[in-house]
Design a protein around this motif. Structure first.
Motif, short mmCIF file in Angstrom:
data_model
loop_
_atom_site.label_atom_id
_atom_site.label_comp_id
_atom_site.label_asym_id
_atom_site.label_seq_id
_atom_site.Cartn_x
_atom_site.Cartn_y
_atom_site.Cartn_z
N TRP A 5 0.83 -1.21 0.00
CA TRP A 5 0.00 0.00 0.00
C TRP A 5 0.86 1.25 0.00
O TRP A 5 0.45 2.31 -0.48
N ALA A 6 2.09 1.16 0.55
CA ALA A 6 2.95 2.35 0.67
C ALA A 6 3.44 2.85 -0.67
O ALA A 6 3.99 3.93 -0.76
N THR A 7 3.24 2.08 -1.76
CA THR A 7 3.74 2.51 -3.06
C THR A 7 2.63 3.04 -3.95
O THR A 7 2.88 3.38 -5.10
N TRP A 8 1.42 3.08 -3.47
CA TRP A 8 0.29 3.46 -4.33
C TRP A 8 0.03 4.95 -4.27
O TRP A 8 -0.15 5.53 -3.20
N GLY A 9 -0.06 5.61 -5.42
CA GLY A 9 -0.59 6.96 -5.53
C GLY A 9 0.11 7.98 -4.67
O GLY A 9 1.29 7.90 -4.38
N VAL A 10 -0.69 9.02 -4.25
CA VAL A 10 -0.17 10.09 -3.41
C VAL A 10 -0.75 9.96 -2.02
O VAL A 10 -1.82 9.37 -1.82
N ASP A 11 -0.06 10.51 -1.03
CA ASP A 11 -0.55 10.48 0.34
C ASP A 11 -1.58 11.57 0.56
O ASP A 11 -1.41 12.71 0.10
N LEU A 12 -2.66 11.24 1.27
CA LEU A 12 -3.73 12.19 1.55
C LEU A 12 -4.21 11.95 2.96
O LEU A 12 -4.72 10.87 3.28
N PRO A 45 -5.95 10.71 -4.96
CA PRO A 45 -5.67 9.28 -5.16
C PRO A 45 -6.85 8.59 -5.84
O PRO A 45 -8.00 9.04 -5.73
N SER A 46 -6.58 7.50 -6.51
CA SER A 46 -7.68 6.73 -7.09
C SER A 46 -8.56 6.18 -5.97
O SER A 46 -8.14 6.08 -4.81
N SER A 47 -9.78 5.83 -6.32
CA SER A 47 -10.68 5.29 -5.30
C SER A 47 -10.12 4.03 -4.68
O SER A 47 -10.27 3.79 -3.47
N ARG A 48 -9.45 3.21 -5.48
CA ARG A 48 -8.86 1.98 -4.95
C ARG A 48 -7.76 2.30 -3.95
O ARG A 48 -7.68 1.70 -2.87
N THR A 49 -6.90 3.27 -4.29
CA THR A 49 -5.78 3.62 -3.41
C THR A 49 -6.28 4.22 -2.10
O THR A 49 -5.82 3.85 -1.01
N LEU A 50 -7.22 5.19 -2.20
CA LEU A 50 -7.71 5.84 -0.98
C LEU A 50 -8.46 4.85 -0.11
O LEU A 50 -8.35 4.88 1.13
N ALA A 51 -9.21 3.94 -0.72
CA ALA A 51 -9.92 2.94 0.06
C ALA A 51 -8.94 2.04 0.82
O ALA A 51 -9.15 1.72 1.99
N ALA A 52 -7.84 1.66 0.16
CA ALA A 52 -6.84 0.84 0.84
C ALA A 52 -6.17 1.60 1.97
O ALA A 52 -5.92 1.04 3.04
N ASN A 59 -16.20 1.16 -3.04
CA ASN A 59 -17.43 1.82 -3.48
C ASN A 59 -17.76 3.04 -2.63
O ASN A 59 -18.34 4.02 -3.12
N THR A 60 -17.39 3.01 -1.34
CA THR A 60 -17.64 4.17 -0.47
C THR A 60 -16.87 5.39 -0.95
O THR A 60 -17.39 6.50 -1.02
N VAL A 61 -15.60 5.17 -1.32
CA VAL A 61 -14.79 6.28 -1.84
C VAL A 61 -15.33 6.75 -3.18
O VAL A 61 -15.45 7.95 -3.43
N SER A 80 -7.44 11.34 -16.78
CA SER A 80 -6.76 12.35 -15.96
C SER A 80 -7.11 12.23 -14.49
O SER A 80 -6.65 13.02 -13.68
N GLY A 81 -7.94 11.25 -14.14
CA GLY A 81 -8.24 11.02 -12.75
C GLY A 81 -9.19 12.03 -12.16
O GLY A 81 -9.84 12.82 -12.86
N THR A 82 -9.28 12.01 -10.83
CA THR A 82 -10.16 12.92 -10.09
C THR A 82 -9.32 14.04 -9.52
O THR A 82 -8.31 13.79 -8.86
N ARG A 83 -9.74 15.28 -9.78
CA ARG A 83 -8.98 16.45 -9.35
C ARG A 83 -9.89 17.43 -8.63
O ARG A 83 -11.11 17.44 -8.83
N VAL A 84 -9.26 18.30 -7.83
CA VAL A 84 -10.01 19.41 -7.22
C VAL A 84 -10.34 20.40 -8.33
O VAL A 84 -9.49 20.77 -9.15
N ALA A 85 -11.61 20.82 -8.38
CA ALA A 85 -12.05 21.73 -9.44
C ALA A 85 -11.33 23.07 -9.34
O ALA A 85 -11.06 23.56 -8.24
#
Length: 471
Positions: A5-12, A45-52, A59-61, A80-85
């Motif tokens: 999990w420590a290698t996935w996406g960005v930290d949030l 982060p992707s929904s999968r990454t944030l959920a992990a 599905n909650t994310v 391009s993923g999910t971004r802050v508008a």
């Protein structure tokens, strides 16, 4: 093998609160955007990454993201993923994107910067520095990256000892060199050590840098200005001061060199009284009429603190300077710096390699020639367009002093500002207690402008100079 999990996406960092995970996550994300922790345009982060990361269902994310996209807080596009508008709602808004806040208006920058004390940052040898950095990092042992010797990396102190002896006539032992984060850092430490020894006053030059006087004052030391005349600073009135701060190779800002007789006088004073000479050799490499004037420290290493810096020869942003200390001061200054080295080890290793490889000498020679050409162009343009102006201090350094008719300095500064020109008046460098004669003059630095802008800077300077009265 599954990825950690420590290698996935960005930290949030999120802390969903409340009994309903989806609502808690939605509120936490909305609050992070509203308060600015998540800036417009940042990718989440992707929904999968944030959920992990959070230990919840994917599905909650995904549902929380979908809610915030519908409200206008987030955007989601394929690829391009999910971004802050970019127009995310501001604090206090409900459900609708608001107009982005207007940016504060930046202060207008001058068209031409002729303030003294700055080098041409565009001449920084990026490619050579990068090569030296790679070589230094490749050769460095792992222990070079620990907290280190508070005096600085031994590689740099050794390289400096050889260079200073060869180029500046300094008698330096690596064991008595202290690397510091700029001359101001070194002077702050020295002021603290002198005050701890019971010192109360330090003699300074009538014209000099007010930031140095303030640093000594912050240490509890009173600065006493020495007389100044056509031969420069006069040390003949030194008495029981604890130390004297001088720029003997190239006086700042007046531009002269301390006369040999006066060099002998100040060294004799130190030997008789036990006083300390502090030699600021801030741009000693840049001499144009002959070989650079040797450092005062070579006359008496036991009574002189030699201060040098990479700020003028390379760039002030490196924050690398050095003090060559008398034997009886080295331990106290090392203790004043603290138990670890507060200067970046990698930059120190790079500078050591840069010096040892000869790249530093080549760079200094190249920029010395460039600055001399600028100085020559300045002097020639003044001779053509303002022959009454007397330019002094032109034999060395990165600035000249332009003497003006009495009472015209402030008018010249206003005219320079109108021309879009940043330049300093001599009055700002005069010690408030100085008894020396007052001069009206501009202190003009010629290191900063790029070569392409130098002609325009000269035009603006000549246009700002006042008219001289008819003889």
């Amino acid at each position: 093998m599954a990825k950690s999990w420590a290698t996935w996406g960005v930290d949030l960092h999120l802390e969903p609160a409340g009994p309903h995970l989806r609502r808690g996550l939605t509120d936490a994300l909305r609050e992070a955007v509203r308060t600015g922790r998540l800036a417009p345009g940042i990718r989440l982060p992707s929904s999968r990454t944030l959920a992990a990361d959070l230990g919840i269902a994917r599905n909650t994310v995904a549902d929380a993201y979908a809610d915030l996209v519908a409200e206008g807080w987030l955007t989601a596009r394929q690829g391009s993923g999910t971004r802050v508008a970019m127009g995310a709602p501001s604090r206090g808004s409900v459900g609708r994107p608001s107009a982005p806040a207007p940016r504060p208006r930046a202060r207008a920058r001058p068209a031409h910067d002729l303030t003294p004390g700055l080098p041409d940052l565009g001449s920084f040898p990026r490619a050579q520095w990068l090569r030296a950095s790679r070589r230094a990092l490749t050769a460095a042992p792992y222990r070079a990256l620990d907290y280190g010797d508070p005096r600085g990396r031994i590689e740099l102190r050794t390289a400096l000892a050889g260079y200073l002896a060869r180029a500046r006539g300094v008698r330096a032992d690596p064991e008595r060199i202290l690397v510091c984060a700029g001359i101001s850092h070194g002077l702050r430490m020295l002021g603290a050590v002198l005050r701890a020894r019971g010192a109360s006053t330090v003699a300074v030059e009538s014209y000099g840098l007010d930031v140095h006087w303030r640093l000594l004052a912050d240490a509890g030391l009173r600065t006493v200005p020495l007389p100044f005349d056509e031969r420069g600073t006069n040390p003949g009135e030194l008495t029981d001061e604890a130390a004297v701060l001088l720029t003997p190779a190239h006086q700042f800002p007046m531009g002269g060199t301390l006369h040999p007789d006066r060099r002998a006088v100040v060294v004799d004073w130190a030997r008789r009284t036990g006083g300390l000479l502090v030699e600021d050799d801030y741009d000693g490499e840049f001499r144009y009429d002959r070989q650079p004037v040797g450092a005062l420290q070579g006359l008496d290493p036991d009574h002189v603190v030699y201060a040098g810096t990479a700020s003028k020869s390379l760039a002030p942003g490196l924050r690398l300077a050095w003090l060559v200390l008398p034997p009886d001061l080295a331990q106290e200054m090392t203790q004043a710096k603290g138990g670890v080295d507060s200067c970046g080890a990698l930059d120190q290793l790079t500078l050591a390699e840069f010096i040892s490889s000869g790249a530093y000498d080549r760079h200094v020679r190249a920029v010395r020639l460039r600055y001399r050409r600028r100085r020559d162009a300045l002097v020639a343009e003044l001779a053509r367009r303002a022959p009454q102006v007397n330019a002094t201090g032109i034999a060395a350094g990165l600035h000249v002093v332009l003497r003006l008719p009495p009472g015209t300095e402030q008018a010249a500064l206003r005219s320079a500002a109108w021309q879009g020109l940043a330049v300093h008046g001599l009055h700002r460098y005069r010690h408030p207690e100085a008894a020396a004669e007052r001069f009206d003059a501009l202190v003009v630095g010629y290191g900063t402008p790029p070569d392409s802008a130098w002609a325009g800077a000269l035009d603006a300077l000549c246009a700002a100079l006042p008219e001289f009265p008819e003889p």
